[in-house]
Structure formats: structure tokens, C-alpha cells
Design a protein around this motif. Structure first.
Motif, PDB file in Angstrom:
ATOM      1  N   ASN A 233     110.205  84.693  34.996  1.00 56.07           N
ATOM      2  CA  ASN A 233     109.732  84.629  36.369  1.00 56.07           C
ATOM      3  C   ASN A 233     110.272  83.442  37.150  1.00 56.07           C
ATOM      4  OD1 ASN A 233     108.094  86.971  36.207  1.00 56.07           O
ATOM      5  ND2 ASN A 233     106.576  85.798  35.052  1.00 56.07           N
ATOM      6  N   SER A 234     111.159  82.662  36.532  1.00 58.56           N
ATOM      7  CA  SER A 234     111.852  81.621  37.289  1.00 58.56           C
ATOM      8  C   SER A 234     112.760  82.278  38.318  1.00 58.56           C
ATOM      9  CB  SER A 234     112.690  80.752  36.347  1.00 58.56           C
ATOM     10  OG  SER A 234     113.758  81.515  35.787  1.00 58.56           O
ATOM     11  N   ASP A 235     113.263  81.509  39.253  1.00 53.74           N
ATOM     12  CA  ASP A 235     114.185  82.103  40.233  1.00 53.74           C
ATOM     13  C   ASP A 235     115.449  82.614  39.550  1.00 53.74           C
ATOM     14  OD1 ASP A 235     112.516  81.835  42.343  1.00 53.74           O
ATOM     15  OD2 ASP A 235     113.675  80.332  43.413  1.00 53.74           O
ATOM     16  N   LEU A 236     115.910  81.922  38.525  1.00 54.29           N
ATOM     17  CA  LEU A 236     117.068  82.405  37.771  1.00 54.29           C
ATOM     18  C   LEU A 236     116.724  83.689  37.030  1.00 54.29           C
ATOM     19  CD1 LEU A 236     119.937  82.081  36.671  1.00 54.29           C
ATOM     20  CD2 LEU A 236     119.029  80.533  34.935  1.00 54.29           C
ATOM     21  N   GLY A 237     115.567  83.723  36.388  1.00 52.66           N
ATOM     22  CA  GLY A 237     115.165  84.904  35.641  1.00 52.66           C
ATOM     23  C   GLY A 237     114.955  86.109  36.531  1.00 52.66           C
ATOM     24  N   LEU A 238     114.278  85.911  37.670  1.00 51.46           N
ATOM     25  CA  LEU A 238     114.043  87.036  38.575  1.00 51.46           C
ATOM     26  C   LEU A 238     115.343  87.498  39.207  1.00 51.46           C
ATOM     27  CD1 LEU A 238     112.010  88.944  39.853  1.00 51.46           C
ATOM     28  CD2 LEU A 238     111.669  87.260  41.680  1.00 51.46           C
ATOM     29  N   TYR A 239     116.214  86.539  39.548  1.00 53.48           N
ATOM     30  CA  TYR A 239     117.526  86.929  40.070  1.00 53.48           C
ATOM     31  C   TYR A 239     118.234  87.853  39.091  1.00 53.48           C
ATOM     32  CZ  TYR A 239     122.546  86.846  40.602  1.00 53.48           C
ATOM     33  OH  TYR A 239     123.870  87.250  40.670  1.00 53.48           O
ATOM     34  N   TRP A 240     118.261  87.481  37.823  1.00 57.92           N
ATOM     35  CA  TRP A 240     118.984  88.279  36.834  1.00 57.92           C
ATOM     36  C   TRP A 240     118.347  89.651  36.646  1.00 57.92           C
ATOM     37  CZ3 TRP A 240     123.622  87.379  34.693  1.00 57.92           C
ATOM     38  CH2 TRP A 240     124.032  88.246  33.666  1.00 57.92           C
ATOM     39  N   ARG A 241     117.016  89.708  36.557  1.00 62.91           N
ATOM     40  CA  ARG A 241     116.353  90.990  36.286  1.00 62.91           C
ATOM     41  C   ARG A 241     116.473  91.937  37.474  1.00 62.91           C
ATOM     42  NH1 ARG A 241     110.539  90.448  34.817  1.00 62.91           N
ATOM     43  NH2 ARG A 241     110.501  88.622  36.211  1.00 62.91           N
ATOM     44  N   MET A 242     116.197  91.448  38.666  1.00 63.97           N
ATOM     45  CA  MET A 242     116.315  92.319  39.833  1.00 63.97           C
ATOM     46  C   MET A 242     117.769  92.644  40.130  1.00 63.97           C
ATOM     47  SD  MET A 242     114.732  91.914  43.670  1.00 63.97           S
ATOM     48  CE  MET A 242     115.044  93.197  44.920  1.00 63.97           C
ATOM     49  N   ILE A 246     119.316  96.490  40.539  1.00 63.98           N
ATOM     50  CA  ILE A 246     119.889  97.044  41.776  1.00 63.98           C
ATOM     51  C   ILE A 246     121.403  97.218  41.660  1.00 63.98           C
ATOM     52  CG2 ILE A 246     118.021  96.146  43.193  1.00 63.98           C
ATOM     53  CD1 ILE A 246     119.860  93.902  44.119  1.00 63.98           C
ATOM     54  N   GLY A 247     121.949  96.985  40.469  1.00 64.49           N
ATOM     55  CA  GLY A 247     123.328  97.366  40.196  1.00 64.49           C
ATOM     56  C   GLY A 247     124.380  96.316  40.432  1.00 64.49           C
ATOM     57  N   LEU A 248     123.998  95.035  40.580  1.00 64.78           N
ATOM     58  CA  LEU A 248     124.997  94.016  40.881  1.00 64.78           C
ATOM     59  C   LEU A 248     125.970  93.755  39.743  1.00 64.78           C
ATOM     60  CD1 LEU A 248     123.033  91.314  42.917  1.00 64.78           C
ATOM     61  CD2 LEU A 248     124.133  93.417  43.699  1.00 64.78           C
ATOM     62  N   ALA A 249     125.660  94.254  38.549  1.00 63.79           N
ATOM     63  CA  ALA A 249     126.585  94.098  37.422  1.00 63.79           C
ATOM     64  C   ALA A 249     127.645  95.187  37.386  1.00 63.79           C
ATOM     65  CB  ALA A 249     125.812  94.098  36.099  1.00 63.79           C
ATOM     66  N   LEU A 394     127.405  88.320  37.861  1.00 62.14           N
ATOM     67  CA  LEU A 394     127.904  87.207  37.070  1.00 62.14           C
ATOM     68  C   LEU A 394     128.493  86.104  37.950  1.00 62.14           C
ATOM     69  CD1 LEU A 394     128.144  86.335  34.131  1.00 62.14           C
ATOM     70  CD2 LEU A 394     130.428  87.342  34.074  1.00 62.14           C
ATOM     71  N   ARG A 395     129.127  86.488  39.055  1.00 58.43           N
ATOM     72  CA  ARG A 395     129.740  85.487  39.926  1.00 58.43           C
ATOM     73  C   ARG A 395     128.675  84.556  40.500  1.00 58.43           C
ATOM     74  NH1 ARG A 395     132.479  88.746  42.772  1.00 58.43           N
ATOM     75  NH2 ARG A 395     134.422  88.563  41.580  1.00 58.43           N
ATOM     76  N   HIS A 396     127.553  85.119  40.928  1.00 58.69           N
ATOM     77  CA  HIS A 396     126.511  84.252  41.478  1.00 58.69           C
ATOM     78  C   HIS A 396     125.746  83.533  40.364  1.00 58.69           C
ATOM     79  CE1 HIS A 396     123.882  82.616  44.492  1.00 58.69           C
ATOM     80  NE2 HIS A 396     122.830  83.001  43.790  1.00 58.69           N
ATOM     81  N   PHE A 397     125.570  84.175  39.229  1.00 57.30           N
ATOM     82  CA  PHE A 397     124.934  83.490  38.110  1.00 57.30           C
ATOM     83  C   PHE A 397     125.709  82.223  37.745  1.00 57.30           C
ATOM     84  CE2 PHE A 397     124.965  82.482  33.605  1.00 57.30           C
ATOM     85  CZ  PHE A 397     123.615  82.274  33.360  1.00 57.30           C
ATOM     86  N   GLY A 487     135.584  99.778  44.860  1.00 54.09           N
ATOM     87  CA  GLY A 487     134.608 100.322  43.924  1.00 54.09           C
ATOM     88  C   GLY A 487     133.171 100.011  44.273  1.00 54.09           C
ATOM     89  N   THR A 488     132.947  99.288  45.362  1.00 53.18           N
ATOM     90  CA  THR A 488     131.578  98.957  45.760  1.00 53.18           C
ATOM     91  C   THR A 488     130.868 100.204  46.265  1.00 53.18           C
ATOM     92  OG1 THR A 488     132.209  96.709  46.382  1.00 53.18           O
ATOM     93  CG2 THR A 488     130.169  97.566  47.330  1.00 53.18           C
ATOM     94  N   PRO A 489     129.720 100.547  45.701  1.00 53.36           N
ATOM     95  CA  PRO A 489     128.970 101.710  46.181  1.00 53.36           C
ATOM     96  C   PRO A 489     128.234 101.373  47.469  1.00 53.36           C
ATOM     97  CG  PRO A 489     127.751 100.633  44.429  1.00 53.36           C
ATOM     98  CD  PRO A 489     129.049  99.877  44.567  1.00 53.36           C
ATOM     99  N   ILE A 490     128.260 102.260  48.437  1.00 52.70           N
ATOM    100  CA  ILE A 490     127.574 102.040  49.712  1.00 52.70           C
ATOM    101  C   ILE A 490     126.487 103.097  49.851  1.00 52.70           C
ATOM    102  CG2 ILE A 490     127.822 101.834  52.201  1.00 52.70           C
ATOM    103  CD1 ILE A 490     129.372  99.709  50.644  1.00 52.70           C
ATOM    104  N   ALA A 491     125.242 102.677  49.675  1.00 49.71           N
ATOM    105  CA  ALA A 491     124.127 103.623  49.734  1.00 49.71           C
ATOM    106  C   ALA A 491     123.823 104.036  51.166  1.00 49.71           C
ATOM    107  CB  ALA A 491     122.890 103.007  49.083  1.00 49.71           C
TER     108      ALA A 491
END
Length: 531
Positions: A233-242, A246-249, A394-397, A487-491
Motif C-alpha cells: 500500500n505504499s505509493d511504490l506498491g500501489l503504483y506497481w499493482r495498479m 491497467i496494462g502499463l507493462a 518499468l520506465r517509471h519504476f 503498439g500503444t493500445p488506445i481505448a
């Protein structure tokens, strides 16, 4: 064949300055992209025929958020041109200023530019959405407010040594124009400890720095993530899980070849700075990492080329080393995506063509074994291998991960000062060529200077954004951001938040555009581009 939809996004919001992006979309996926830098800075033209030390004043004003990075480069460029001696205290003081500025930039970018996208309506159905809004909504998010406020604390340390932030000029050839007292160092240490105990550990990491430092692989990271609710639930942890959900990987790969100049010179190994000896004296490693071949190579200044084939310059010499550039801006600067469409040059490596720079590059190069005193960090490289390549996630991580290493380096600087030793040794001015480089928060920054007849004959700057946001080169190769958009998907093409994710993952830095209008009629009188 499906119909291609074209989107022109002008400007892209929440980047530092004016960035335009055109994307072609087919079947909901980006199939082509162009990036346009709308601003001509012209510092290289301004500095011609000026006093050699003018760069110390002018170049930090290229940017309001990373002026220390430019000042660092300007000082080291003159140090190498004038063959100065730089005392160890001055090297540490320069390093500390660079680190303090980068710490604030990482935090400000995360909360003020990047993380706001997680509150986008497109993600309303995600299970983490309500928490994301509560934390990161612009102006009213709990952690947005705390993070933006906390981002100002590191540059208080900078101001103790530099007198002010931004736009200090305390770094000069031969050292620094300060002589801190024990009180100054103690105050700086207290600010750093406050930053750690009030924000870095409880909010950013959810654990101690010492526990986080034990993470050395992708498997280690996943164990850490599940080890404690505080981690998850840290900001790093929530960033990674969400971000994962939402497909950022799955997109934002890019060219997967990376470079860094290395930075933070060793205080005992770079007191007689030379261009050739620079790389072996950096605490943070210099180099190129090629993910395709999983190989490391050195990065040297003589391999840099600027290609103006698709940029608005009247220069027809082909890819040119900065020492040989003339910087001749063209008055014919109509936007033509089939020809010239940007003020940014395409920066090339003479052997490896286009290279990405930034926090991801720094962390990948840091996975090399290096010298005994250099920082070795295998985590991000192992994550990239385990995940099958680069991505927005990964780039933002990598930027979030970088912050911990820099905190430790700032602490080292404060502990290593010898207050009774020199801070400045007056140099002898002379003609010659110099090179200064560092890593700004956004990536590799370098200055080249040629002093002739006691004045600046040529001054050239290649910024991180020039590497990353440059247009196609004369061979037709896309720039790193252009390639990463493929390759970026645009919803939702009416709200292409995914394009923003990719662009902001590079932490692009340009500057603002100001319009002047007649107060009575509202007609535009002129358009000014300022720094």
C-alpha cells in the motif's frame, strides 16, 4: 485493411514545455508516431563570442527545474578546457547540489505530472481507482499535496550551499563559491533525515531504506510486495499493482538500447579533470546497454552526432559532432511530417544509432559490475529480463527506484566533507576545448565548449530530451519516444491517456509558450517562446 485514424495532440499536457505528438491508429493500436518540439531555445547562438564563463549564468536558465544539471555541465566543461584543479570538497558540493535537485524533480514529476493519469475516467472500473483518486487527484489528493510539498525540501539543501534555487551559479571553474560551516552541514543533514522519516520511508516505500536495499532481483521485489500491507500500500506498491492491472507493462517498449554519461565524480579521482579520464572516475557508471544482445559498452563523447535532416536547421553537413555544429536555425519552419517537423535534432551514436536515456538507462547500465567504488545495482535489468522487455511500467519504476540510491549518495556527501580543506582553487584561463556531462533527472546531459581568443567560439548542449524526443534521422529511424509509442493500445481516441503515459514516462522537458493578445479585441499580437 482497417481505416487509419490520425490524432494530433498539441500540446501534450503535463510535460515540461511544448511537445506535440501525432499518432496513426489502426484497429485501436498506434502504428506510427511523430514527436515535435515546438520551441527553439537558441542558447548556443546567444553564447557565441561571450566570455567563457557566460555559460555558468546562461545555461542554468535553460530550465526552471534542472538548472543545477546545466550548471554542473558548464563548470566541468570549463574545468576540462582550462585544465583546472578541483578540490575534493568542491566535487562533493557539486554532487550534493545535483542530487538535491534530482530528488525534488523525481518527486515533483511523480505527483505533479505522471501519477495524475491514474485518476483518469478510463480507469474507473479498476479496483484501485478510488484509492488512486484519494491519493493522486490533482490538488486535492492526499499524497499529491504531501508529495508536492515534500519535493521542496531537498532543494533547501541546495540553497544552503548555492545561495538559492533555482538558477544558482555557485559552481565555477576550479571549485565552488561557498565554504559551508558545520552548522550548514548539520542543517542539511536534518533536512535529509526529515525527508526520509516523514515521506521517503512511510509514504514512498512503506519500509526502511535498509529493507528496500535488500531487493536485488524481480523475485525479490515480488516477495517484498507481498511481504507486508505497508509495502503493497505504499505509493511504490500501489503504483506497481495498479499500473500492472491497467496494462502499463504491455506497451512503451521503445528501441531498447540505452546510454548514460555517468555522474557524481569521485572526490579523490577527478580533481584534475580530463575528458578521457572522466568515465573511470564516476560513482554512477557510464555506458551503453543493449538489451537485444544483453551487453555493456563504454560511452564516449566523440561518438555523439547530431542529425538535422528532419529538423528546422539550415545545416547540410549530415550527422555532425557537437564541436562542428554551427546551429543555423531555419526561417522556413513549416510543419511537414514528411520532411522537417521539429526544433530538436536527432541525436545519434556513431555506431549504435539511436539510444534512449533516462532513469531506465541509468539503472540498466548500473547492472554492470563496474569498478569497486561504483554503484552496482542489478534489480532493473533483472526485472526487464523477467518481464520480457521495457515498458511504461518499468520506465517509471526505474525513476522511483533511483530516488533511494540518490538519497544514500546525498548522505555520503554530507559525511565526506572536510570543512577545513579548500573549496576553490583559482584556475588560469586559456583557449581550448572542454566537455562536461552529468545525468539530469531526465537523463544524459552534456555541454561542449570551444574557447578561442578568450571568447566562446562554439557552445553546444545535448539535453536528455534531445536524445529521447528527437525526430526521425536521415536514415528514417524513429526517435526513442516515437518508437515507444508504436503498439500503444488506445481505448478511447477522444481521451488517449495511453499516449500520455508513454510520453510522460520519458519525463520530457521542454519549455512553455506565451501568447500576447490585444486586451480590447483579443487578437493575437505575437507568440513568444520562453524558458
Amino acid at each position: 485493411m482497417s481505416e487509419i485514424q490520425r490524432l494530433d495532440i498539441s500540446p501534450v499536457g503535463r510535460v515540461e514545455g511544448d511537445l506535440d505528438i501525432r499518432v496513426d491508429i489502426e484497429d485501436g493500436v498506434v502504428v506510427d508516431a511523430w514527436t515535435t518540439a515546438e520551441l527553439f531555445r537558441g542558447l548556443e547562438v546567444i553564447l557565441r563570442d561571450k566570455d567563457p564563463q557566460a555559460g555558468l549564468i546562461v545555461t542554468p536558465r535553460a530550465c526552471g527545474i534542472c538548472g543545477a544539471s546545466h550548471l554542473t555541465c558548464a563548470a566541468w566543461a570549463l574545468d576540462t578546457a582550462w585544465q583546472t584543479t578541483v578540490p575534493r570538497n568542491a566535487i562533493l558540493a557539486r554532487n550534493l547540489g545535483q542530487i538535491a535537485e534530482s530528488l525534488q524533480s523525481f518527486v515533483r514529476h511523480h505527483y505533479g505530472l505522471f501519477q495524475i493519469d491514474f485518476t483518469n475516467e478510463n480507469y474507473r472500473k479498476n479496483r484501485f481507482y478510488d484509492e488512486a483518486v484519494d491519493r493522486w487527484a490533482i490538488y486535492r489528493g492526499r499524497h499529491y499535496e504531501k508529495g508536492i510539498s515534500m519535493s521542496g525540501r531537498p532543494v533547501e539543501i541546495y540553497a544552503l550551499f548555492g545561495g538559492q534555487w533555482p538558477h544558482s551559479s555557485y559552481m565555477v571553474p576550479g571549485g565552488v563559491m561557498c565554504a559551508p560551516t558545520l552548522t550548514d552541514v548539520t542543517r542539511a543533514r536534518a533536512i535529509l533525515e526529515y525527508f526520509r522519516h516523514e515521506w521517503l520511508e512511510p509514504v514512498w516505500l512503506g519500509c526502511s531504506i535498509e529493507r528496500y536495499a535488500q531487493i536485488r532481483s524481480y523475485d525479490d521485489f515480488m516477495v517484498w510486495l507481498d511481504e507486508s500491507p505497508a509495502h503493497a500500500n505504499s505509493d511504490l506498491g500501489l503504483y506497481w499493482r495498479m499500473g500492472s492491472e491497467i496494462g502499463l507493462a504491455t506497451y512503451g517498449k521503445g528501441i531498447e538500447r540505452y546510454m548514460t554519461w555517468g555522474y557524481l565524480p569521485h572526490e579523490d579521482l577527478y580533481q584534475q579533470p580530463t575528458v578521457d579520464g572522466r568515465s573511470a572516475a564516476m560513482r554512477m557508471q557510464n555506458g551503453i546497454y543493449d538489451f537485444h544482445t544483453d551487453s555493456h559498452l563504454p560511452m564516449t563523447e566523440d561518438t555523439v552526432r547530431e542529425d538535422t535532416a528532419r529538423a528546422w536547421y539550415d545545416e547540410d553537413d549530415g550527422p555532425t559532432h557537437p564541436y562542428s555544429r554551427k546551429t543555423q536555425p531555419s526561417y522556413q519552419n513549416d510543419l511537414d511530417h514528411n520532411d522537417k517537423y521539429s526544433w530538436s535534432t536527432a541525436v545519434l551514436h556513431s555506431e549504435h544509432s539511436r539510444l534512449e536515456t533516462g532513469a531506465l538507462a541509468r539503472n540498466l547500465v548500473a547492472s554492470n559490475t563496474g569498478l569497486d567504488f561504483q554503484v552496482h545495482d542489478p534489480l532493473v535489468r533483472d526485472m526487464m529480463k523477467s518481464m520480457g522487455g521495457a515498458s511504461v511500467l518499468l520506465r517509471h519504476f526505474a525513476r522511483m527506484h533511483d530516488l533511494v540510491k540518490l538519497y544514500n549518495q546525498a548522505l555520503y556527501c554530507l559525511q565526506a566533507f572536510r570543512l577545513d580543506e579548500p573549496w576553490y582553487i583559482k584556475p588560469a584561463e586559456r583557449d581550448g576545448r572542454g566537455f562536461g556531462a552529468t545525468e539530469a533527472a531526465r537523463g544524459a546531459l552534456a555541454h561542449w565548449i570551444e574557447v578561442k581568443g578568450g571568447k566562446i567560439n562554439n557552445y553546444q548542449i545535448v539535453a536528455p530530451t534531445t536524445w529521447n524526443i528527437g525526430p526521425r534521422d536521415s536514415a528514417g529511424n524513429r526517435g526513442p519516444l516515437e518508437q515507444a509509442l508504436l503498439g500503444t493500445p488506445i481505448a478511447n481516441s477522444k481521451d488517449p491517456v495511453e499516449v500520455g503515459h508513454v510520453a510522460r514516462s520519458f519525463d520530457s522537458c521542454m519549455v512553455c509558450t506565451v501568447h500576447a493578445h490585444d486586451a480590447n479585441t483579443g487578437a493575437e499580437l505575437a507568440r513568444f517562446k520562453v524558458t
